[in-house]
Design an enzyme around this catalytic site. Structure first.
Site, PDB file in Angstrom:
ATOM      1  N   HIS A  38       7.640  -4.581  -9.887  1.00  9.92           N
ATOM      2  CA  HIS A  38       8.369  -3.530  -9.103  1.00  9.92           C
ATOM      3  C   HIS A  38       8.926  -2.570  -9.970  1.00  9.92           C
ATOM      4  O   HIS A  38       8.607  -1.307  -9.740  1.00  9.92           O
ATOM      5  CB  HIS A  38       9.195  -4.174  -8.166  1.00  9.92           C
ATOM      6  CG  HIS A  38       8.938  -4.998  -7.238  1.00  9.92           C
ATOM      7  ND1 HIS A  38       9.357  -6.505  -7.372  1.00  9.92           N
ATOM      8  CD2 HIS A  38       8.206  -5.337  -6.141  1.00  9.92           C
ATOM      9  CE1 HIS A  38       8.883  -7.158  -6.473  1.00  9.92           C
ATOM     10  NE2 HIS A  38       8.261  -6.417  -5.645  1.00  9.92           N
ATOM     11  N   VAL A 182       1.537  -5.933 -13.890  1.00 11.95           N
ATOM     12  CA  VAL A 182       2.284  -6.330 -14.692  1.00 11.95           C
ATOM     13  C   VAL A 182       2.433  -8.108 -14.935  1.00 11.95           C
ATOM     14  O   VAL A 182       2.597  -8.515 -13.785  1.00 11.95           O
ATOM     15  CB  VAL A 182       3.781  -5.879 -14.587  1.00 11.95           C
ATOM     16  CG1 VAL A 182       4.836  -6.324 -15.722  1.00 11.95           C
ATOM     17  CG2 VAL A 182       3.831  -4.446 -14.451  1.00 11.95           C
TER      18      VAL A 182
HETATM   19  P1  AMP Z   1       6.139  -6.920  -2.482  1.00  6.83           P
HETATM   20  O1  AMP Z   1       7.622  -6.738  -2.723  1.00  6.83           O
HETATM   21  O2  AMP Z   1       5.747  -8.108  -2.924  1.00  6.83           O
HETATM   22  O3  AMP Z   1       5.882  -6.588  -1.230  1.00  6.83           O
HETATM   23  O4  AMP Z   1       5.418  -5.880  -3.514  1.00  6.83           O
HETATM   24  C1  AMP Z   1       6.015  -4.564  -3.577  1.00  6.83           C
HETATM   25  C2  AMP Z   1       5.161  -3.802  -4.386  1.00  6.83           C
HETATM   26  O5  AMP Z   1       5.033  -4.149  -5.749  1.00  6.83           O
HETATM   27  C3  AMP Z   1       3.330  -3.967  -4.071  1.00  6.83           C
HETATM   28  O6  AMP Z   1       2.880  -2.616  -3.933  1.00  6.83           O
HETATM   29  C4  AMP Z   1       2.989  -4.600  -4.870  1.00  6.83           C
HETATM   30  O7  AMP Z   1       1.533  -4.806  -5.045  1.00  6.83           O
HETATM   31  C5  AMP Z   1       3.570  -4.530  -6.181  1.00  6.83           C
HETATM   32  N1  AMP Z   1       3.704  -5.413  -7.327  1.00  6.83           N
HETATM   33  C6  AMP Z   1       4.228  -6.809  -6.932  1.00  6.83           C
HETATM   34  N2  AMP Z   1       4.086  -7.456  -8.146  1.00  6.83           N
HETATM   35  C7  AMP Z   1       3.537  -6.898  -9.262  1.00  6.83           C
HETATM   36  C8  AMP Z   1       3.049  -6.911 -10.416  1.00  6.83           C
HETATM   37  N3  AMP Z   1       3.160  -8.008 -10.998  1.00  6.83           N
HETATM   38  N4  AMP Z   1       2.603  -5.858 -10.802  1.00  6.83           N
HETATM   39  C9  AMP Z   1       2.436  -4.729 -10.267  1.00  6.83           C
HETATM   40  N5  AMP Z   1       2.882  -4.184  -9.099  1.00  6.83           N
HETATM   41  C10 AMP Z   1       3.324  -5.259  -8.274  1.00  6.83           C
END
Ligand code: AMP
Length: 290
Positions: A38, A182
């Site tokens: 994030h 990431v």
């Molecule tokens: P979430 O809180 O899981 O809904 O994720 C929020 C945003 O962060 C989404 O757009 C995810 O794709 C992105 N995200 C989560 N994990 C990663 C990661 N390891 N690398 C890049 N973006 C991420």
């Protein structure tokens, strides 16, 4: 380091954005339990915009499993700290009734065929629920003037494709940016759900990245992909239950069957994998081209 302003209601969010009156706004929707994946979205949004707004909202509608929803990690204080370090200006952290104020939506977006594949097949209703909340959040954070950009992680590749379609099909006035995955030093894609893994499970979960690497290397060398070798790696991990391992067209998400077996790989593809480790469902992916 500045502490981000926390808004609990849509009125507070609207007032905070109006007060900042930015020439450009970068918006990052999240479900909290923030990590450096994030953080990377926040930093890129920070570089590209005058004002950075994030949301933290665990959206019940996109969980098809009540246990998964109940277990999902929640940690607002630590999240505020990580957001502050990444230079976030405003955190929108509403309660469910603030978002679904009139009860659960009667009028719904349907993600269609692309929403029924892979993650959609294993988690029925997940993508419709995700679109239900993203469509609302994109309205709520819209600055109405100046540049408006929204940031999504390539980690959720199918989600990015569907949100692109929604924004195009419904003419949302927002520019979408997708940000590379990431990973931990060892290669595990960072995920809020990793916090629920034991050490042994974390070790076993490395098979997702190993299997992707095996196939990505073959693609880079113009070799046949023979994805059953990747699937074989999962059979050696008793803690890991493979859901799917496939190579798809990055635009349509349809499987590239002809490219995956005996012929040398050419063109563009996207490796998608999902597996359950212990009780935790993990996904990973990698674009390939040759
Ligand atoms: P979430 O809180 O899981 O809904 O994720 C929020 C945003 O962060 C989404 O757009 C995810 O794709 C992105 N995200 C989560 N994990 C990663 C990661 N390891 N690398 C890049 N973006 C991420």
């Amino acid at each position: 380091m500045k502490t981000p302003k926390i808004c609990k209601t849509r009125q507070e969010l609207k007032a905070a954005i109006a007060e900042a009156n930015p020439r450009s706004l970068g918006f990052v929707p999240t479900m909290g339990a923030l990590h450096q994946g994030h953080g990377s979205l926040f930093r890129i949004a920070r570089e590209e915009n005058e004002l950075v707004v994030i949301s933290i909202f665990v959206n019940e509608l996109q969980f098809n499993d009540a246990g998964d929803y109940a277990r999902y990690p929640r940690q607002l204080q630590a999240d505020v700290q990580l957001a502050a370090e990444a230079g976030v200006d405003i955190i929108f952290a509403p309660e469910a009734q603030e978002i679904y104020h009139a009860g659960l939506p009667l009028i719904k977006l349907a993600s269609g065929r692309m929403g029924e594949l892979y993650e959609g097949a294993s988690r029925p209703g997940h993508f419709d629920g995700m679109l239900a909340v993203v469509s609302k959040l994109l309205h709520l954070a819209d600055p109405r003037q100046g540049a408006y950009r929204a940031y999504f992680g390539q980690k959720d590749a199918q989600q990015v494709v569907l949100i692109r379609r929604m924004v195009a099909d419904l003419d949302y006035p927002v520019e979408l940016r997708s940000v590379p995955i990431v990973r931990s030093e060892k290669g595990l894609a960072l995920s809020s759900r990793n916090a629920l893994l034991s050490e042994a499970e974390k070790e076993a979960a490395m098979v997702l990245h190993r299997s992707i690497q095996l196939i990505a290397d073959r693609a880079a060398n113009h070799e046949p992909l023979n994805i059953e070798d990747a699937i074989g790696l999962f059979q050696m991990e008793p803690l890991v239950q493979l859901d799917y391992f496939t190579v798809v067209d990055p635009n349509t998400l349809e499987e590239l069957a002809f490219n995956c077996q005996d012929t040398p790989f050419t063109g563009e593809g996207l490796i998608l994998v999902a597996a359950t480790v212990g009780k935790v469902r993990l996904i990973d992916n990698q674009p390939i081209s040759a």
